[in-house]
Design a protein around this motif. Structure first.
Motif, PDB file in Angstrom:
ATOM      1  N   ASN A  10       0.806  -1.230   0.000  1.00  0.00           N
ATOM      2  CA  ASN A  10       0.000   0.000   0.000  1.00  0.00           C
ATOM      3  C   ASN A  10       0.833   1.271   0.000  1.00  0.00           C
ATOM      4  OD1 ASN A  10      -2.336  -1.593   0.141  1.00  0.00           O
ATOM      5  ND2 ASN A  10      -2.019  -1.838   2.354  1.00  0.00           N
ATOM      6  N   ASP A 118      -4.090   8.894  14.760  1.00  0.00           N
ATOM      7  CA  ASP A 118      -4.270   9.529  13.440  1.00  0.00           C
ATOM      8  C   ASP A 118      -4.839  10.941  13.590  1.00  0.00           C
ATOM      9  OD1 ASP A 118      -3.353   7.321  12.151  1.00  0.00           O
ATOM     10  OD2 ASP A 118      -5.254   6.773  11.217  1.00  0.00           O
ATOM     11  N   HIS A 137      -5.008   2.043  14.491  1.00  0.00           N
ATOM     12  CA  HIS A 137      -5.150   3.495  14.325  1.00  0.00           C
ATOM     13  C   HIS A 137      -6.251   4.037  15.232  1.00  0.00           C
ATOM     14  CE1 HIS A 137      -2.698   3.899  10.559  1.00  0.00           C
ATOM     15  NE2 HIS A 137      -2.917   2.591  10.572  1.00  0.00           N
ATOM     16  N   PRO A 139      -8.111   7.545  16.098  1.00  0.00           N
ATOM     17  CA  PRO A 139      -8.144   8.946  15.659  1.00  0.00           C
ATOM     18  C   PRO A 139      -8.084   9.930  16.824  1.00  0.00           C
ATOM     19  CG  PRO A 139     -10.300   7.906  15.385  1.00  0.00           C
ATOM     20  CD  PRO A 139      -9.376   6.841  15.885  1.00  0.00           C
ATOM     21  N   ASP A 330     -12.092  17.109  -2.704  1.00  0.00           N
ATOM     22  CA  ASP A 330     -11.480  16.493  -1.522  1.00  0.00           C
ATOM     23  C   ASP A 330     -10.105  17.135  -1.329  1.00  0.00           C
ATOM     24  OD1 ASP A 330      -9.471  15.155  -2.989  1.00  0.00           O
ATOM     25  OD2 ASP A 330     -10.730  13.385  -3.269  1.00  0.00           O
ATOM     26  N   SER A 350      -5.782  14.323   4.801  1.00  0.00           N
ATOM     27  CA  SER A 350      -6.348  12.965   4.827  1.00  0.00           C
ATOM     28  C   SER A 350      -5.281  11.893   4.672  1.00  0.00           C
ATOM     29  CB  SER A 350      -7.400  12.807   3.720  1.00  0.00           C
ATOM     30  OG  SER A 350      -6.787  12.953   2.462  1.00  0.00           O
ATOM     31  N   TYR A 353      -4.092   9.781   7.588  1.00  0.00           N
ATOM     32  CA  TYR A 353      -5.098   8.938   8.253  1.00  0.00           C
ATOM     33  C   TYR A 353      -5.203   7.573   7.604  1.00  0.00           C
ATOM     34  CZ  TYR A 353      -7.589  12.697  10.817  1.00  0.00           C
ATOM     35  OH  TYR A 353      -7.957  13.699  11.674  1.00  0.00           O
ATOM     36  N   GLN A 354      -5.603   6.561   8.392  1.00  0.00           N
ATOM     37  CA  GLN A 354      -6.058   5.307   7.805  1.00  0.00           C
ATOM     38  C   GLN A 354      -7.472   5.508   7.245  1.00  0.00           C
ATOM     39  OE1 GLN A 354      -7.223   2.013  10.401  1.00  0.00           O
ATOM     40  NE2 GLN A 354      -6.003   0.659   9.096  1.00  0.00           N
ATOM     41  N   SER A 355      -8.369   6.094   8.067  1.00  0.00           N
ATOM     42  CA  SER A 355      -9.722   6.416   7.598  1.00  0.00           C
ATOM     43  C   SER A 355      -9.989   7.874   7.919  1.00  0.00           C
ATOM     44  CB  SER A 355     -10.789   5.589   8.300  1.00  0.00           C
ATOM     45  OG  SER A 355     -10.370   4.283   8.468  1.00  0.00           O
ATOM     46  N   PRO A 356      -9.818   8.769   6.948  1.00  0.00           N
ATOM     47  CA  PRO A 356     -10.032  10.186   7.235  1.00  0.00           C
ATOM     48  C   PRO A 356     -11.487  10.461   7.611  1.00  0.00           C
ATOM     49  CG  PRO A 356      -9.365   9.843   4.936  1.00  0.00           C
ATOM     50  CD  PRO A 356      -9.413   8.497   5.578  1.00  0.00           C
ATOM     51  N   PRO A 357     -11.732  11.392   8.540  1.00  0.00           N
ATOM     52  CA  PRO A 357     -13.110  11.718   8.876  1.00  0.00           C
ATOM     53  C   PRO A 357     -13.837  12.176   7.618  1.00  0.00           C
ATOM     54  CG  PRO A 357     -11.557  12.843  10.333  1.00  0.00           C
ATOM     55  CD  PRO A 357     -10.754  12.198   9.258  1.00  0.00           C
ATOM     56  N   PRO A 358     -15.043  11.635   7.378  1.00  0.00           N
ATOM     57  CA  PRO A 358     -15.752  12.001   6.150  1.00  0.00           C
ATOM     58  C   PRO A 358     -15.954  13.511   6.082  1.00  0.00           C
ATOM     59  CG  PRO A 358     -16.998  10.369   7.443  1.00  0.00           C
ATOM     60  CD  PRO A 358     -15.798  10.743   8.238  1.00  0.00           C
TER      61      PRO A 358
END
Ligand code: PMP
Ligand code: GLN
Length: 384
Positions: A10, A118, A137, A139, A330, A350, A353-358
């Motif tokens: 990745n 994160d 992760h 946040p 974005d 973003s 982050y592993q999963s950025p805040p939407p």
């Protein structure tokens, strides 16, 4: 046919390299990757030239030049009140990134978990994965990027071996205070968990606040690798020279890895840094005011724009929310648009982050720049 299966499937080229390249192609002001566009102190450069000419061009001792380790120990005692042994607790390394990598290899075994908060610096996770571990992760809580202690507690398992902390924090500039360190100490007290405390921006703390270093926290220090970077402190990011302070047992393990990753840091630069630290203690004392003035100038410029922001409490990064400008983009697209179309390069948040805040609409600007660069950037950003 041989087929190489990537150990880091990745991972691509880092966002810092990509944005700096795009800035150069587009002829944009480069406020993306974190580095100064001004010179390092003349006396430091003179010292480097002097030592290059004096023939200090062969391997230094593996742990670093004793005279530079002594300077680090003096600084740690003066600033954080900790007496560290320069021989057994201080290691000079070719950059904080190398130190973090070595500390992770020394700690993490196959199947171990390391907790990152994160958004976090991009080198942590690949280092853990290459050691056979896995990053969990957690946040940080918005809007001020504070630690959510319950979430952190919930993320700890019997496999947790390591927690990364980073204060002042890249990219947000958020600071951990003494009370945060106490909370962390209570959380891991009876557990077999170590810390990497990434304090590369230790001197970039503003508004009269004091940096809360793990070096000043007796309990946490006993299980920590504290990492700093001369690159940030002396405006020489390209020198790739830093140090790690850790208790003797941890230092011994770090050095076992360090000696087979790079073996040593660069000799003449270590001499130059030792000279400069001894001769110019005022440099560090003046650094907060020096960068605070740049932060204030940049924020004054941004006030005339449609970006919204809270002035950063630390680091040389300023986050800015662009929802009032291009909420349709974005942050990766926004950073590219700013670079290509508006002539100012930034870093999207973003990617940390592993999963950025939407719906996050934040970009990071680096204000380690000459006044002239900051004024030009301000003009361009205000015109959008
Ligand atoms: N940690 C953080 C949070 C950073 O921002 C940086 C800067 N690039 C580093 C580590 C690495 O520092 P160095 O250039 O000394 O490897
Ligand atoms: N730490 C720097 C930043 O956050 C970049 C370092 C790098 O390019 N690896 O911009």
């Amino acid at each position: 046919m041989m087929q190489l299966i990537s150990k880091l499937p990745n991972v691509g080229t880092t966002i810092f390299t990509r944005m700096s390249q795009l800035a150069a192609e587009a002829g944009a002001l480069n406020l993306s990757q974190g580095f100064p566009d001004f010179d390092s102190p003349a006396a430091l450069i003179e010292a480097a030239v002097k030592h290059l000419r004096a023939g200090h061009n062969q391997y230094a001792p593996m742990a670093g030049l004793p005279r530079l380790r002594e300077q680090v120990a003096l600084k740690v005692a003066g600033l954080y009140g900790r007496g560290v042994n320069a021989d057994t607790e201080v290691t000079i390394v070719p950059g904080a990134t190398e130190a973090i990598f070595c500390a992770v290899q020394a700690l993490i075994r196959s199947g171990d978990e390391a907790i990152v908060l994160d958004p976090c610096y991009d080198s942590y996770e690949p280092a853990v994965e290459l050691a056979g571990g896995r990053c969990i992760h957690v946040p940080l809580a918005l809007p001020a990027f504070t630690v959510d202690w319950q979430r952190l507690a919930d993320a700890i398992t019997p496999r947790t071996r390591l927690i990364f902390i980073n204060s002042p924090h890249n990219p947000s500039g958020a600071l951990l205070g003494r009370a945060d360190l106490d909370q962390l100490a209570a959380l891991i007290r009876d557990r077999d968990i170590y810390l990497i405390s990434d304090e590369v921006y230790e001197h970039l703390v503003f508004d009269g606040v004091q940096h809360a270093s793990v070096l000043a926290h007796e309990e946490l220090y006993q299980r920590s690798f504290v990492v700093s970077s001369f690159g940030k402190t002396y405006h020489v990011t390209g020198w790739k020279t830093g140090y790690v302070v850790a208790p003797p047992v941890l230092t011994a393990e770090l050095r076992k890895v360090h000696q087979f990753v790079t073996f040593v840091a660069v000799t003449p630069l270590q001499h130059a840094l030792a000279d400069f630290m001894a001769d110019h203690p005022e440099h560090i004392a003046q650094l907060p005011a020096f960068y605070q003035a740049k932060r204030d100038l940049f924020c004054d410029q941004l006030r005339g724009s449609r970006f919204s922001f809270t002035p950063t409490p630390g680091t040389y990064f300023q986050l800015a929310d662009y929802s009032a400008i291009r909420s349709d983009l974005d942050d990766v697209a926004m950073a590219e648009w700013l670079t290509r179309e508006q002539g100012v390069a930034a870093i999207p948040v973003s990617v940390f982050y592993q999963s950025p805040p939407p719906g996050m609409r934040l970009v990071r600007f680096c204000f380690a720049k000459r006044e002239e660069t900051l004024l030009q950037a301000g003009e361009k950003l205000s015109a959008i």
